[in-house]
Write an enzyme that holds these catalytic residues in place. Structure first.
Site, PDB file in Angstrom:
ATOM      1  N   ASN A 136      -0.687   1.187   5.906  1.00  0.00           N
ATOM      2  CA  ASN A 136       0.082   0.478   5.075  1.00  0.00           C
ATOM      3  C   ASN A 136       0.827  -0.585   6.003  1.00  0.00           C
ATOM      4  O   ASN A 136       1.284  -0.154   6.817  1.00  0.00           O
ATOM      5  CB  ASN A 136       1.392   1.043   4.444  1.00  0.00           C
ATOM      6  CG  ASN A 136       2.314   0.069   3.824  1.00  0.00           C
ATOM      7  OD1 ASN A 136       3.568   0.357   3.481  1.00  0.00           O
ATOM      8  ND2 ASN A 136       1.981  -1.154   3.448  1.00  0.00           N
ATOM      9  N   GLY A 137       0.385  -1.895   5.928  1.00  0.00           N
ATOM     10  CA  GLY A 137       0.975  -2.983   6.816  1.00  0.00           C
ATOM     11  C   GLY A 137      -0.283  -3.877   7.131  1.00  0.00           C
ATOM     12  O   GLY A 137      -1.092  -3.966   6.291  1.00  0.00           O
ATOM     13  N   ASP A 192      16.831 -12.784 -11.285  1.00  0.00           N
ATOM     14  CA  ASP A 192      15.178 -11.965 -10.553  1.00  0.00           C
ATOM     15  C   ASP A 192      15.667 -11.450  -9.322  1.00  0.00           C
ATOM     16  O   ASP A 192      16.668 -12.098  -8.470  1.00  0.00           O
ATOM     17  CB  ASP A 192      14.095 -13.233 -10.580  1.00  0.00           C
ATOM     18  CG  ASP A 192      12.827 -12.548 -10.628  1.00  0.00           C
ATOM     19  OD1 ASP A 192      12.645 -11.365 -10.617  1.00  0.00           O
ATOM     20  OD2 ASP A 192      11.788 -13.339 -11.128  1.00  0.00           O
ATOM     21  N   ASP A 193      14.906 -10.521  -8.821  1.00  0.00           N
ATOM     22  CA  ASP A 193      15.066 -10.263  -7.483  1.00  0.00           C
ATOM     23  C   ASP A 193      14.627 -11.156  -6.474  1.00  0.00           C
ATOM     24  O   ASP A 193      15.266 -11.075  -5.200  1.00  0.00           O
ATOM     25  CB  ASP A 193      14.267  -8.871  -7.284  1.00  0.00           C
ATOM     26  CG  ASP A 193      12.795  -9.006  -7.421  1.00  0.00           C
ATOM     27  OD1 ASP A 193      11.969  -9.297  -6.749  1.00  0.00           O
ATOM     28  OD2 ASP A 193      12.337  -8.746  -8.583  1.00  0.00           O
ATOM     29  N   GLY A 203       0.318  -0.687  -4.851  1.00  0.00           N
ATOM     30  CA  GLY A 203      -0.827  -1.235  -4.686  1.00  0.00           C
ATOM     31  C   GLY A 203      -1.616  -0.876  -5.829  1.00  0.00           C
ATOM     32  O   GLY A 203      -1.740   0.321  -6.156  1.00  0.00           O
ATOM     33  N   CYS A 240       0.665  -1.098  -0.101  1.00  0.00           N
ATOM     34  CA  CYS A 240      -0.007   0.069   0.070  1.00  0.00           C
ATOM     35  C   CYS A 240       0.973   1.308  -0.032  1.00  0.00           C
ATOM     36  O   CYS A 240       1.899   1.445   0.651  1.00  0.00           O
ATOM     37  CB  CYS A 240      -0.878  -0.014   1.201  1.00  0.00           C
ATOM     38  SG  CYS A 240      -2.143  -1.207   1.161  1.00  0.00           S
ATOM     39  N   TYR A 282      12.264  -5.824  -3.607  1.00  0.00           N
ATOM     40  CA  TYR A 282      11.181  -5.817  -4.571  1.00  0.00           C
ATOM     41  C   TYR A 282      10.219  -4.428  -4.452  1.00  0.00           C
ATOM     42  O   TYR A 282       9.993  -4.015  -5.513  1.00  0.00           O
ATOM     43  CB  TYR A 282      10.322  -7.149  -4.416  1.00  0.00           C
ATOM     44  CG  TYR A 282       9.084  -7.237  -5.103  1.00  0.00           C
ATOM     45  CD1 TYR A 282       9.202  -7.051  -6.693  1.00  0.00           C
ATOM     46  CD2 TYR A 282       7.811  -6.956  -4.624  1.00  0.00           C
ATOM     47  CE1 TYR A 282       7.871  -7.142  -7.293  1.00  0.00           C
ATOM     48  CE2 TYR A 282       6.559  -6.869  -5.285  1.00  0.00           C
ATOM     49  CZ  TYR A 282       6.836  -7.037  -6.524  1.00  0.00           C
ATOM     50  OH  TYR A 282       5.447  -6.892  -7.511  1.00  0.00           O
TER      51      TYR A 282
HETATM   52  O1  LIG Z   1       7.842 -15.963  -7.788  1.00  0.00           O
HETATM   53  P1  LIG Z   1       6.854 -15.187  -7.946  1.00  0.00           P
HETATM   54  O2  LIG Z   1       5.718 -15.524  -7.031  1.00  0.00           O
HETATM   55  O3  LIG Z   1       6.375 -15.098  -9.364  1.00  0.00           O
HETATM   56  O4  LIG Z   1       7.397 -13.676  -7.587  1.00  0.00           O
HETATM   57  C1  LIG Z   1       8.505 -13.095  -7.707  1.00  0.00           C
HETATM   58  C2  LIG Z   1       8.261 -12.412  -9.077  1.00  0.00           C
HETATM   59  O5  LIG Z   1       7.287 -11.192  -8.892  1.00  0.00           O
HETATM   60  C3  LIG Z   1       7.814 -10.006  -9.068  1.00  0.00           C
HETATM   61  O6  LIG Z   1       7.380  -9.649 -10.302  1.00  0.00           O
HETATM   62  P2  LIG Z   1       6.442  -8.410 -10.836  1.00  0.00           P
HETATM   63  O7  LIG Z   1       5.811  -8.616 -12.123  1.00  0.00           O
HETATM   64  O8  LIG Z   1       5.469  -8.408  -9.583  1.00  0.00           O
HETATM   65  O9  LIG Z   1       6.833  -6.985 -10.666  1.00  0.00           O
HETATM   66  P3  LIG Z   1       8.257  -6.234 -11.418  1.00  0.00           P
HETATM   67  O10 LIG Z   1       7.836  -6.004 -12.810  1.00  0.00           O
HETATM   68  O11 LIG Z   1       7.935  -4.939 -10.810  1.00  0.00           O
HETATM   69  O12 LIG Z   1       9.550  -6.539 -11.238  1.00  0.00           O
HETATM   70  C4  LIG Z   1       9.256  -9.924  -8.765  1.00  0.00           C
HETATM   71  O13 LIG Z   1      10.119  -9.015  -9.398  1.00  0.00           O
HETATM   72  C5  LIG Z   1       9.519 -11.557  -9.417  1.00  0.00           C
HETATM   73  O14 LIG Z   1       9.822 -11.575 -10.707  1.00  0.00           O
HETATM   74  N1  LIG Z   2      -0.690  -3.674   1.784  1.00  0.00           N
HETATM   75  C1  LIG Z   2      -0.990  -3.214   2.741  1.00  0.00           C
HETATM   76  O1  LIG Z   2      -0.377  -2.522   3.357  1.00  0.00           O
HETATM   77  C2  LIG Z   2      -2.495  -3.441   3.230  1.00  0.00           C
HETATM   78  C3  LIG Z   2      -3.146  -2.691   4.246  1.00  0.00           C
HETATM   79  C4  LIG Z   2      -4.410  -3.323   4.782  1.00  0.00           C
HETATM   80  N2  LIG Z   2      -3.757  -4.415   5.633  1.00  0.00           N
HETATM   81  C5  LIG Z   2      -5.170  -3.756   3.821  1.00  0.00           C
HETATM   82  O2  LIG Z   2      -5.288  -4.931   3.429  1.00  0.00           O
HETATM   83  O3  LIG Z   2      -5.805  -3.112   3.260  1.00  0.00           O
END
Ligand SMILES: O=P(O)(O)OC[C@H]1O[C@H](OP(=O)(O)OP(=O)(O)O)[C@H](O)[C@@H]1O
Ligand SMILES: NC(=O)CC[C@H](N)C(=O)O
Length: 783
Positions: free
Chosen positions: A335-336, A600-601, A261, A232, A490
Site C-alpha cells: 500500500n503506497g 462533505d469530508d 481498494g 490499498c 476520508y
Molecule cells: O471532489 P471529488 O473528486 O468528487 O471527491 C470527493 C468526494 O469523494 C468521496 O466520496 P466517495 O463516494 O468516494 O466515498 P464515501 O461514500 O465513502 O464517502 C468523498 O467523500 C467526497 O464526497
Molecule cells: N493504493 C495503493 O496503495 C496502490 C499500490 C500500488 N502503487 C499500486 O498501484 O498497485
C-alpha cells in the site's frame, strides 16, 4: 508411519464421536493426514482402532477412506453406518455411485452421552453373530474456528463383536472424559440410505433451507458470500495451527478492507512443502472469491490485498500480492506509492538484472527487496538477513510503502516506510494451544477477527513472525513520522484506530472545528441555514457533530445506493461522474425551499459537489452552501492516493469564490489546516507531523518537485487512463520506460508489452493472472 487417532475406543453415539473430533481440534489426538499405506493398513486396522480424517481435494490430502478390505452393504444404526467385513480376501470394490437423493438429517449439538451404543444395537439387530471386523463410520461438518469455512471430518472405528465389551468408552479415557464439546460445532449431514462412509456432499444450508424443527444455528460463513456491500488494503495472517487454512479468514479480512481498494484483490497462501497457492484478479472481494477458490488456498499462513491503483495500470497482472520465486519464494502486498521508480528501474535493469514484468511500482519494490535478500548469498536465511535486506531497501526507495510479505515456509512480515505515511499494524489472538498473528492496514480487521493487543508497525520498522517467534527491528534511521492525514479525512474506516488515533473521534472533532468556521463565515455573509445534510458516507460523522454544535436540524437528504462503491476511488472521470448520480438521490422533502448546508469530508476533483449541488437545486433548494472538513486540495498526492494531476483538482489555481462558482455553490466553506491537524493530533500528541502535502505542497520524503509533477502528469493523465480502462495496459509513457530499461526497445507501447504474465496466452478467460509457477484458483472458481 502414521498412528491411529485413538488405539482403542468404543464409540457409542454421536457425542462420543464429537468428543474425539474435539480432542483432535484441540490437538490432544492426531488425525490421519494421508492415505494409509500397505504397512499401515496391515498394522493399524484392528479392533478398537479409531481414525479421524479431514476430507480434502488437495493432491496430498485424503479424498476418501481406503483400508484394503471388502465390506458388506452399509446398515444405518443411528447415527453411524456399519459395515461387516466380507471374509475371503477379495479386493476392495470400486466406490459406489453417489446416491441421488439428498435429504439431510441433522444432529443438533452434542448428543446424549448416556444414549445406548449403536455398535451394540448393530450387534443385536444382526441376523447372526458376525465374526469378522465391523467398520463404523460417521461424518460431520465442522467450523474449526468462527468465520472459517466448514470442513468435512470423518471418523472410522473398527471392532470385533466379541471384543466390544472390553473396549474402553470415552468416559473411561482420562483425556477424553474432560473434553467439553462446544454446542453446534459438529454437524452431521448424513444422507438417508447413503452407501459411502464419506457421503456428505454440501455444508449445512442456511436455516431457511432446512427443516423447521431444526434449531441449530447456521454456520458463520464469511459475509462476503452473502453479496452485501462492502488506498490499498494489506493483510497477513499466520495461524499457529498450520493444518488450518488461513484463506477464509484472510478473505473475510479483505472484505473489511474493501473501502481501501475496489479494483482488484488477491490472496496467496503458503501450504505444505512451502508451496504458494494464489487467487487474484480484477474485481471486488465478493467477485473474486467464492467457496471453491478459497478452498484451494491451502496453508496456515498467507497474505491478501485489495487494490486501488496509483501507479502502473488497471491490468489484472498488477493485482496483488506479487510473487518472485528467487530467492526462496517471496509474496508481497503493498500500500503506497514510490516516487523514484525511474532510477529504481534503471538499477534493476543495469545492475540487478532482474526483470520487472508490469508497470507496477509494487512489483519493483518487491524486486528491490528480493535482490537485497539474494545478496546475502545464503542457502537458508534468518531474521537478521531479512532485516538487512529491508534496511538496504529503505535506503534505496523513496515514497510511501506499508507492506506485508511472506517467505515460503518461513513466515510473514510487515514493514512501513521511514516516514510511516501509510498505516499497518499487528495483533495477536491468544489461545491455550498457541498464538495466531495478524498484520492489517486497519485495526478493524483485528477487532472483527477476535484479535487483540493491536500495535502499529513503527515508521522504518520491520516485524517478522515465524511459527516460533516474533522479531521486530528498526531497520531505517529515524526520520520524521508523518502519517497521511487523508486517512483520517476520508480513507480509513471510522471504526479503525490508526497510530493511536480513533478515526471516528477525529472526524467528530473535524465536525466540531468546522462548525466554528461555518458560524463565522455565515455571519460574515449574512446567511442563515435551515438544515445540515451530509454527503454519505464518510462525512456523516462530522456533519452530525457540526449540526449539534450549531443546533441545526441534521437530515439525511441524500440517500445512498448501498450497492455503488466509493466514487472517489473509481477509475476514470466519466465513471466517477456517472456514479455520483447512481449513488446518491436527493429527497425533495429535505431540500425544497430551504437554505441547505451540505457537509462533505473533502472536495477533490469537485465531481461529487458539482453533481449534488445540481441535484439539490433540482429538488428546490433555495441556497446551497458547501462545507468541507478539509482545506482546499491543491497538490497531487504522491503517496498512494490517486490525485495525480494538478489540473484535475478543482481547487488548483482557484480561490474559494472561484471554487464555489465552478461547482455551482452559493458559498463554500473550508476547514482551516491548523483546525484539521488539531482535530487529529489532539488524540495523540506524540505525532508531531502529519503528511498534509495535498494541502501544502510540502512533501515529507523530498524529491517531489515541479519536474516530478510534470513527469507524473504525463504518466497518469486521468482522462487517458479512464478511456483505456479494460485494455491490457494503460500507462503508455511508463510502459515504454519499463520496456526500455529492460532492454526491450519497442517503437510504440503495445497493449501487452509489459504484461507477459497475463496479457499473453497465459491470460485465462476470466482475466485472472496465472502468475507462472503459482497454483491459481481464480480460474477454477466457478468452473
Ligand atoms: O471532489 P471529488 O473528486 O468528487 O471527491 C470527493 C468526494 O469523494 C468521496 O466520496 P466517495 O463516494 O468516494 O466515498 P464515501 O461514500 O465513502 O464517502 C468523498 O467523500 C467526497 O464526497
Ligand atoms: N493504493 C495503493 O496503495 C496502490 C499500490 C500500488 N502503487 C499500486 O498501484 O498497485
Amino acid at each position: 508411519m502414521q498412528q491411529a487417532t485413538h488405539p482403542r475406543l468404543h464409540l457409542r453415539n454421536a457425542h462420543d464421536a464429537h468428543v474425539v473430533f474435539e480432542a483432535v481440534r484441540q490437538g490432544f489426538l492426531r488425525p490421519i493426514a494421508r492415505r494409509l499405506d500397505e504397512r499401515e493398513k496391515a498394522t493399524l486396522i484392528r479392533s478398537g482402532a479409531v481414525f479421524v480424517w479431514e476430507e480434502s481435494e488437495s493432491a496430498s490430502g485424503l479424498k476418501r477412506w481406503t483400508d484394503g478390505r471388502l465390506w458388506s452393504q452399509s446398515r444405518m444404526r443411528e447415527p453411524y453406518l456399519f459395515y461387516d467385513e466380507k471374509l475371503g480376501g477379495d479386493p476392495e470394490p470400486l466406490p459406489s455411485p453417489q446416491p441421488s437423493f439428498k435429504t439431510f438429517r441433522f444432529v443438533n449439538g452434542p448428543s446424549r452421552g448416556t444414549a445406548p451404543s449403536s455398535a451394540v444395537s448393530h450387534q443385536e439387530r444382526s441376523v447372526s453373530m458376525h465374526h469378522g471386523l465391523v467398520k463404523q463410520a460417521y461424518s460431520v461438518w465442522v467450523l474449526p474456528r468462527p468465520n472459517a469455512l466448514p470442513r468435512k471430518w470423518h471418523i472410522i472405528a473398527y471392532f470385533l463383536h466379541e471384543d466390544l465389551p472390553l473396549i474402553p468408552t470415552v468416559d473411561q479415557d482420562p483425556c477424553l472424559r474432560s473434553i467439553i464439546v462446544p454446542a453446534g460445532l459438529y454437524r452431521s449431514g448424513k444422507r438417508d440410505g447413503m452407501e459411502e462412509d464419506d457421503a456428505l456432499d454440501s455444508p449445512p444450508r442456511p436455516l431457511a433451507h432446512r427443516s423447521r424443527t431444526d434449531s441449530m444455528p447456521r454456520p458463520t460463513l464469511p459475509s462476503i458470500f452473502s453479496a452485501t456491500e462492502y488506498v490499498c488494503g494489506i493483510l497477513g495472517l499466520l495461524l499457529h495451527d498450520s493444518t488450518i487454512d488461513a484463506a477464509p479468514e484472510i478473505c473475510e479480512g479483505l472484505s473489511l478492507l474493501q473501502h481501501r481498494g475496489q479494483d482488484a484483490c488477491g490472496i496467496v497462501t503458503c501450504g505444505p512443502k512451502g508451496r504458494f497457492y494464489q487467487c487474484k484478479a480484477n474485481g471486488m472481494v465478493r467477485d473474486v472469491f467464492d467457496h471453491n477458490s478459497i478452498s484451494k488456498l491451502i496453508g496456515g499462513m498467507g497474505v491478501g490485498h485489495t487494490r486501488y491503483p496509483t501507479a502502473g495500470s488497471f491490468n489484472n497482472a498488477e493485482a496483488q500480492p506479487f510473487y518472485v520465486n528467487s530467492p526462496y519464494g517471496i509474496v508481497f502486498g503493498h500500500n503506497g506509492n514510490l516516487i523514484n521508480t525511474e532510477s529504481l528501474l534503471q538499477y534493476m535493469d543495469a545492475t540487478a538484472h532482474r526483470h520487472i514484468n508490469t508497470s507496477s511500482d509494487s512489483e519493483l519494490l518487491l524486486n528491490i527487496f528480493a535482490n537485497n535478500l539474494q545478496q546475502t548469498g545464503k542457502f537458508r536465511i534468518n531474521e537478521e538477513d531479512i532485516f538487512t535486506a529491508l534496511g538496504g531497501m529503505m535506503k534505496q526507495v523513496k515514497g510511501a510503502y506499508a507492506c506485508v510479505a511472506m517467505l515460503a515456509g518461513f513466515g510473514i512480515m510487515a514493514f512501513r516506510d521511514p516516514n510511516g505515511i501509510r498505516p499497518v499494524g499487528m495483533a495477536v489472538r491468544r489461545s491455550g494451544s498457541g498464538n495466531d498473528y495478524l498484520f492489517a492496514s486497519e485495526s478493524v480487521v483485528a477487532d472483527a477477527g477476535g484479535f487483540s493487543e493491536w500495535q502499529d508497525v513503527k515508521p522504518g520498522e520491520a516485524v517478522i513472525i515465524t511459527r516460533s517467534r516474533v522479531t521486530r527491528r528498526q531497520v531505517a534511521p529515524p526520520a520524521t513520522f508523518a502519517p497521511d492525514i487523508f486517512e483520517y479525512v476520508y480513507f480509513a474506516r471510522p471504526d479503525s484506530v490508526l497510530d493511536g488515533i480513533s478515526v471516528y473521534r477525529s472526524r467528530m472533532a473535524m465536525g466540531d472545528a468546522l462548525a466554528v468556521q461555518v458560524k463565522r463565515v455565515l455571519a460574515e455573509n449574512n446567511l442563515t441555514v435551515d438544515v445540515v445534510i451530509p454527503v454519505p458516507d464518510t462525512s456523516r460523522v462530522a456533519a452530525l457533530n457540526l449540526a449539534q454544535k450549531l443546533q441545526l436540524p441534521y437530515r439525511e437528504g441524500f440517500i445512498k445506493n448501498r450497492y455503488v462503491g466509493r466514487t472517489f476511488i473509481m477509475p476514470g472521470q466519466e465513471m466517477r461522474k456517472k456514479n455520483v448520480r447512481r449513488k446518491l438521490n436527493a429527497m425533495a422533502l429535505e431540500f425544497a425551499d430551504k437554505n441547505v448546508l451540505i457537509v462533505d469530508d473533502s472536495i477533490v476533483r469537485g465531481t461529487t459537489s458539482k453533481e449534488i449541488i445540481q441535484m439539490a437545486k433540482d429538488v428546490g433548494a433555495k441556497k446551497v452552501i458547501v462545507a468541507s472538513c478539509s482545506p482546499p486540495i491543491r497538490y497531487p498526492n504522491v503517496y498512494g492516493i490517486d490525485m495525480p494531476s494538478r489540473r484535475e483538482l478543482v481547487a488548483y489555481g482557484r480561490d474559494t469564490e472561484s471554487i464555489a462558482s465552478t461547482i455551482g455553490a452559493d458559498l463554500v466553506i473550508f476547514q482551516s489546516l491548523p483546525d484539521l491537524i488539531e482535530s487529529v493530533r489532539q488524540f495523540n500528541r506524540d505525532i508531531t507531523t502529519l503528511d498534509c502535502s495535498v494541502f501544502t505542497g510540502d512533501y515529507v520524503t523530498r524529491g517531489v518537485d515541479e519536474e516530478y509533477f510534470v513527469h507524473l502528469e504525463s504518466l497518469r493523465e486521468d482522462n487517458a487512463r479512464g478511456k483505456t480502462m479494460g485494455m491490457v495496459d494503460v500507462a503508455p509513457a511508463k510502459a515504454v520506460a519499463a520496456a526500455q530499461v529492460n532492454g526491450v526497445h519497442s517503437s510504440a507501447p503495445r497493449s501487452n508489452d509489459v504484461t507477459l504474465g497475463s496479457g499473453g496466452p497465459l491470460l485465462n478467460s476470466r482475466g485472472s493472472d496465472d502468475t507462472v509457477g503459482l497454483h491459481n484458483s481464480f480460474n477454477t472458481a466457478r468452473s
